[in-house]
Design a protein around this motif. Structure first.
Motif, PDB file in Angstrom:
ATOM      1  N   GLU A  43      30.805  86.915  89.487  1.00 28.95           N
ATOM      2  CA  GLU A  43      31.655  85.598  89.295  1.00 28.95           C
ATOM      3  C   GLU A  43      30.924  84.361  88.546  1.00 28.95           C
ATOM      4  O   GLU A  43      31.100  83.670  87.556  1.00 28.95           O
ATOM      5  N   LEU A  44      29.549  84.494  89.079  1.00 33.72           N
ATOM      6  CA  LEU A  44      28.487  83.399  88.651  1.00 33.72           C
ATOM      7  C   LEU A  44      28.345  83.590  87.091  1.00 33.72           C
ATOM      8  O   LEU A  44      27.975  82.581  86.178  1.00 33.72           O
ATOM      9  N   ILE A  49      28.381  82.121  81.570  1.00 30.89           N
ATOM     10  CA  ILE A  49      28.828  82.281  80.049  1.00 30.89           C
ATOM     11  C   ILE A  49      30.018  81.399  79.669  1.00 30.89           C
ATOM     12  O   ILE A  49      29.923  81.066  78.434  1.00 30.89           O
ATOM     13  N   THR A  50      30.938  81.046  80.119  1.00 33.75           N
ATOM     14  CA  THR A  50      32.045  80.279  79.762  1.00 33.75           C
ATOM     15  C   THR A  50      31.492  79.066  79.680  1.00 33.75           C
ATOM     16  O   THR A  50      31.915  78.404  78.709  1.00 33.75           O
ATOM     17  N   TYR A 175      38.648  76.226  84.478  1.00 32.93           N
ATOM     18  CA  TYR A 175      37.957  77.651  84.623  1.00 32.93           C
ATOM     19  C   TYR A 175      38.933  78.655  85.121  1.00 32.93           C
ATOM     20  O   TYR A 175      39.456  78.480  85.977  1.00 32.93           O
ATOM     21  N   GLN A 176      38.824  79.644  84.225  1.00 35.20           N
ATOM     22  CA  GLN A 176      39.639  81.018  84.406  1.00 35.20           C
ATOM     23  C   GLN A 176      38.786  81.727  85.322  1.00 35.20           C
ATOM     24  O   GLN A 176      37.734  82.640  84.817  1.00 35.20           O
ATOM     25  N   PRO A 177      38.731  82.261  86.705  1.00 36.55           N
ATOM     26  CA  PRO A 177      37.896  82.969  87.280  1.00 36.55           C
ATOM     27  C   PRO A 177      38.180  84.539  86.951  1.00 36.55           C
ATOM     28  O   PRO A 177      39.242  85.034  86.488  1.00 36.55           O
ATOM     29  N   THR A 181      38.365  82.033  92.183  1.00 37.58           N
ATOM     30  CA  THR A 181      38.122  80.771  91.992  1.00 37.58           C
ATOM     31  C   THR A 181      36.962  80.325  92.880  1.00 37.58           C
ATOM     32  O   THR A 181      36.024  79.568  92.642  1.00 37.58           O
ATOM     33  N   SER A 182      37.168  80.686  94.194  1.00 32.09           N
ATOM     34  CA  SER A 182      36.370  80.082  95.450  1.00 32.09           C
ATOM     35  C   SER A 182      34.733  80.634  95.161  1.00 32.09           C
ATOM     36  O   SER A 182      33.694  79.911  96.061  1.00 32.09           O
ATOM     37  N   LEU A 183      34.483  81.689  94.322  1.00 34.89           N
ATOM     38  CA  LEU A 183      33.284  82.133  94.307  1.00 34.89           C
ATOM     39  C   LEU A 183      32.410  81.276  93.037  1.00 34.89           C
ATOM     40  O   LEU A 183      31.347  81.574  92.935  1.00 34.89           O
ATOM     41  N   SER A 184      33.116  80.410  92.430  1.00 34.99           N
ATOM     42  CA  SER A 184      32.597  80.013  91.351  1.00 34.99           C
ATOM     43  C   SER A 184      32.207  78.300  91.792  1.00 34.99           C
ATOM     44  O   SER A 184      32.698  77.723  92.767  1.00 34.99           O
ATOM     45  N   PRO A 185      31.281  77.690  91.167  1.00 33.70           N
ATOM     46  CA  PRO A 185      30.478  76.356  91.712  1.00 33.70           C
ATOM     47  C   PRO A 185      31.699  75.424  91.529  1.00 33.70           C
ATOM     48  O   PRO A 185      32.116  74.451  92.306  1.00 33.70           O
ATOM     49  N   THR A 186      32.409  75.165  90.400  1.00 36.04           N
ATOM     50  CA  THR A 186      33.502  74.381  90.297  1.00 36.04           C
ATOM     51  C   THR A 186      34.762  75.193  89.401  1.00 36.04           C
ATOM     52  O   THR A 186      34.786  76.011  89.058  1.00 36.04           O
ATOM     53  N   THR A 187      35.997  74.258  89.657  1.00 36.02           N
ATOM     54  CA  THR A 187      37.081  74.970  88.846  1.00 36.02           C
ATOM     55  C   THR A 187      37.546  73.862  87.391  1.00 36.02           C
ATOM     56  O   THR A 187      38.143  74.542  86.753  1.00 36.02           O
ATOM     57  N   GLU A 188      36.799  72.926  87.549  1.00 35.78           N
ATOM     58  CA  GLU A 188      36.945  72.121  86.209  1.00 35.78           C
ATOM     59  C   GLU A 188      35.601  72.042  85.518  1.00 35.78           C
ATOM     60  O   GLU A 188      34.541  71.583  86.011  1.00 35.78           O
TER      61      GLU A 188
END
Length: 237
Positions: A43-44, A49-50, A175-177, A181-188
């Motif tokens: 996920e990170l 990359i995104t 952000y599209q996980p 989503t909870s595994l990524s630093p932020t959602t926006e």
């Protein structure tokens, strides 16, 4: 009875020395930890990359917006609404499967020197595209940003050259996980970029006309705030 107790002790000692299932047991205990670490790593990686792609898109939009316009070497370039729309369409193609305008919003601002006050700047015009219409510019708009020291975050403010133009771009993205989503630093995600316009740009404005000595709005304005209409729908904010 003694025979049964002896047999029980022997069996217990044999089980105590038996390590044939130890690796499987350890694997069963460690699997949730290993799986969580692996998924978080994936996920990170996708997040980084995104974000990198989003940064490149913002820079590309800023560069293209600084180059757009029609005209020869003998006259200042005119910017048409169709040029801006083509620019945004290109950004959508560049984003590919990210779905830039489905999951985000692009805001393009033209930063120009204040018409009468030295060392002050304004957002002359602004264009937006994206389904996230609730997202507005974090740094101003043509109505309120009319006399400022620069446009952008503190310490990184953009100013325009004398009699010139600078293009300031904001790209905001939900952000599209890849997994959760909870595994990524932020959602926006938010990225900004800016470029100076290299060529002379026509910034003439026919928003107002003078009738019998009285200044009033021009009902047939063709290039208000320096952007020529060109018969297409503007990507207004």
């Amino acid at each position: 009875m003694k025979h049964k107790l002896a047999l029980l002790r022997t069996t217990a000692r044999r089980f105590g020395r038996d390590t044939s299932g130890l690796a499987l047991l350890e694997f069963a205990f460690s699997l949730p930890i290993v799986l969580t670490m692996s998924l978080t790593g994936a996920e990170l990686t996708n997040y980084v990359i995104t974000k990198m792609r989003l940064s490149q898109i913002a820079l590309q939009i800023a560069d293209n917006s600084a180059r757009m316009g029609s005209g020869s070497q003998l006259e200042s370039k005119k910017v048409y609404e169709s040029d801006i729309n083509d620019l945004l369409t290109g950004a959508d193609f560049q984003s590919g499967q990210m779905g830039l305008f489905t999951n985000g919003r692009v805001i393009i601002s033209s930063v120009e020197p204040h018409e009468t006050t030295a060392n002050k700047y304004r957002i002359r015009w602004q264009r937006c595209k994206g389904s996230r219409t609730a997202w507005v510019s974090s740094y101003g708009n043509p109505t309120t940003t009319t006399s400022v020291d620069g446009v952008g975050p503190t310490g990184r403010q953009v100013i325009a050259p004398p009699s010139g133009v600078a293009m300031f771009v904001e790209v905001r993205y939900q952000y599209q996980p890849l997994i959760k989503t909870s595994l990524s630093p932020t959602t926006e995600m938010n990225e900004i970029a800016s470029m100076m316009v290299r060529d002379a740009r026509d910034t003439s404005d026919d928003s107002f006309i003078t009738v019998n000595g009285v200044k009033q709005s021009n009902p047939n304005a063709q290039h208000p705030n320096g952007v020529y209409k060109g018969g297409v729908t503007a990507s207004t904010c």
